[in-house]
Design an enzyme around this catalytic site. Sequence first.
Site, PDB file in Angstrom:
ATOM      1  N   HIS A 178       0.915   0.894   0.093  1.00  0.00           N
ATOM      2  CA  HIS A 178      -0.003  -0.074   0.686  1.00  0.00           C
ATOM      3  C   HIS A 178       0.361  -1.457   0.156  1.00  0.00           C
ATOM      4  O   HIS A 178       0.875  -1.595  -0.948  1.00  0.00           O
ATOM      5  CB  HIS A 178      -1.437   0.311   0.273  1.00  0.00           C
ATOM      6  CG  HIS A 178      -2.518  -0.425   0.982  1.00  0.00           C
ATOM      7  ND1 HIS A 178      -2.873  -1.713   0.656  1.00  0.00           N
ATOM      8  CD2 HIS A 178      -3.356  -0.043   1.984  1.00  0.00           C
ATOM      9  CE1 HIS A 178      -3.888  -2.094   1.426  1.00  0.00           C
ATOM     10  NE2 HIS A 178      -4.192  -1.105   2.246  1.00  0.00           N
ATOM     11  N   ASP A 187      -1.837   4.904  -7.793  1.00  0.00           N
ATOM     12  CA  ASP A 187      -2.825   4.440  -6.824  1.00  0.00           C
ATOM     13  C   ASP A 187      -3.506   5.674  -6.237  1.00  0.00           C
ATOM     14  O   ASP A 187      -2.929   6.395  -5.435  1.00  0.00           O
ATOM     15  CB  ASP A 187      -2.125   3.620  -5.735  1.00  0.00           C
ATOM     16  CG  ASP A 187      -3.046   3.210  -4.595  1.00  0.00           C
ATOM     17  OD1 ASP A 187      -4.197   3.673  -4.546  1.00  0.00           O
ATOM     18  OD2 ASP A 187      -2.595   2.436  -3.727  1.00  0.00           O
ATOM     19  N   GLN A 236      -6.409   7.243  -1.994  1.00  0.00           N
ATOM     20  CA  GLN A 236      -6.495   8.313  -0.991  1.00  0.00           C
ATOM     21  C   GLN A 236      -6.522   9.706  -1.606  1.00  0.00           C
ATOM     22  O   GLN A 236      -6.571  10.702  -0.880  1.00  0.00           O
ATOM     23  CB  GLN A 236      -5.313   8.210  -0.021  1.00  0.00           C
ATOM     24  CG  GLN A 236      -5.227   6.908   0.748  1.00  0.00           C
ATOM     25  CD  GLN A 236      -6.353   6.741   1.759  1.00  0.00           C
ATOM     26  OE1 GLN A 236      -6.945   7.712   2.222  1.00  0.00           O
ATOM     27  NE2 GLN A 236      -6.643   5.496   2.114  1.00  0.00           N
ATOM     28  N   LYS A 259     -13.900   5.042  -0.529  1.00  0.00           N
ATOM     29  CA  LYS A 259     -13.141   6.176   0.000  1.00  0.00           C
ATOM     30  C   LYS A 259     -13.581   7.489  -0.658  1.00  0.00           C
ATOM     31  O   LYS A 259     -12.966   8.537  -0.462  1.00  0.00           O
ATOM     32  CB  LYS A 259     -11.648   5.946  -0.199  1.00  0.00           C
ATOM     33  CG  LYS A 259     -11.125   4.697   0.512  1.00  0.00           C
ATOM     34  CD  LYS A 259      -9.649   4.474   0.234  1.00  0.00           C
ATOM     35  CE  LYS A 259      -9.183   3.092   0.659  1.00  0.00           C
ATOM     36  NZ  LYS A 259      -9.132   2.909   2.112  1.00  0.00           N
ATOM     37  N   CYS A 285      -1.581  -1.637   6.784  1.00  0.00           N
ATOM     38  CA  CYS A 285      -1.231  -2.375   5.561  1.00  0.00           C
ATOM     39  C   CYS A 285      -0.022  -1.756   4.860  1.00  0.00           C
ATOM     40  O   CYS A 285       0.074  -1.728   3.634  1.00  0.00           O
ATOM     41  CB  CYS A 285      -2.408  -2.464   4.606  1.00  0.00           C
ATOM     42  SG  CYS A 285      -3.778  -3.456   5.224  1.00  0.00           S
TER      43      CYS A 285
END
Length: 406
Positions: free
Chosen positions: A122, A199, A202, A225, A364
Site C-alpha cells: 500500500h 503492516d 489486512q 478494519k 492505493c
Amino acid sequence: MIDVEQLRKEFPILSTEVNGHPLTYFDNGATNQKPKVVIDALEEYYKGYNSNVHRGAHTLADKATGAFEETRTLLQKFINAAKSEEIIFTSGTTEGINLVAQTYGKTNLSKGDEILVSTMEHHSNIVPWQLIAAEKGATVRPIPISDKGEIIFEEFEKMLSDKVKIVSVVHASNALGTVNPVEKIIERAHAFGAKVLIDGAQSAAHLPIDVQELDCDFFVSSAHKMFGPTGMGFLYGKEAILNDMPPYMGGGEMIKEVSFDGTSFNTLPYKFEAGTPNIADTIAFGKAIEFINKWGKEEMAAHEAAILKYATEKLKKEVPTAKIIGEAENKVCVLSFIIENIHNYDVGMMLDARGIAVRTGHHCTQPLMARYGLEGTIRASFSAYNTFEEVDRFIEGLVRIVKMFG
C-alpha cells in the site's frame, strides 16, 4: 462454522437498502461495518463519562482512564505482546508506519543504507520510507513478486546485505489478498541485522497474530478494519527499541518534566502519545476486540475462506471473461479481478445501482498495478457477516453487466 444470520443481527447497517436493493457490502478491505456494541460504546462515553484521561482526580476521569487503558491490555493479549507498554495508540496503520520512519528511521538510517519493501505494498508503506530515505540518503528497493502475486523469496534473499537496515512488508495484501511468509522474511532479515515492520492492516482481524512468536520488531494495524472506529489504530514495538527511539511529537502527556532549561520525556507508552488522545474511539476499539474474541477469529476466518472459495469458483464458471489478479496459494478474503473490455469503474457503478458495494481502481497500490500493466481492478473483499446468497447476487450482477456490453 459461525451462525452468520445471528452475527448479521449485530450490525445495524446490514438491514438497510441501497438504491432500492438490500445492501451487499463487499468493500471490507477498505473498512468493515461496525457492530452495535461498538456504536453504543461511543454514545455511552459521550453521554455518561466524557472526560480527559490520565490527568483528572475525579470520578469521570477515573472511569474514562480505566476504559481507555483496558483497550491497551486487550490489544496486548490480542497480539500476544510481552507488555502493554509496547502498545502505542495511533490514528491508524499509516501513522504507525510514519512514526517508525520518522523516529527509528531518522535515528538509524545513513547514506547508502537500504529499506526493502514489497512490490505489493500500500502507498502508506512506501511513501513514508521514501520521505525518510530522501532525507538520510538511503534507498527504498522493491522486492519483486510473481505473476501469481507472491513474493519471490529467492530474489528477496539476494537483496539482503549489511546495507539493509529496515524491511517493511505487508502481512496480507489489500489488493491481492496474498498472505506473505512473514515468519521467513523476519528470520532472514534479522540474520543481516535489519529491523522488520509488519503492516497488519489486512491481517489483524483475520489471521492469528503472535508478535513474540513472529519476532517482528514492529507491527501496525487499524481499528476500522477490525470492526472498530475510523481514525484509530496501534503500533506494537519491542520495548528496548521503543525506549531508544526519540519522541514522534511533542506536547502534553509525553513529558516527565518541562522547563526552559530542557525537557525529560515520559516512559512507554506515553512518550509517543502526545496531546489529548482519541478517547472515545479507543474505548470503542476495545469493544471491537472483545467482539472478535466473542465470535472467535478462527471461526470467522473459516467462514470468510469458504465465501472466498465459493465466490472464486463461481466467478470463474459464470463470468469467463473475468481474469483474477492475485492467485496466491495463501490468501485472505480478497477477490480482485478485471473483466475483458469493460472498465473496472463502470462495473463498480453498475453493481452499486443494484446495492452491491465493491472497490474499483488501484487500491492505493499503483506500483503493484504497474507490475501487472493495469490501471486498476474490481475488488470484492469479504467479512464474516457476508453470505453465499450475497455472492450469488454479486455474480448475477456481473453476468448482467457482461451481457449489456455484449
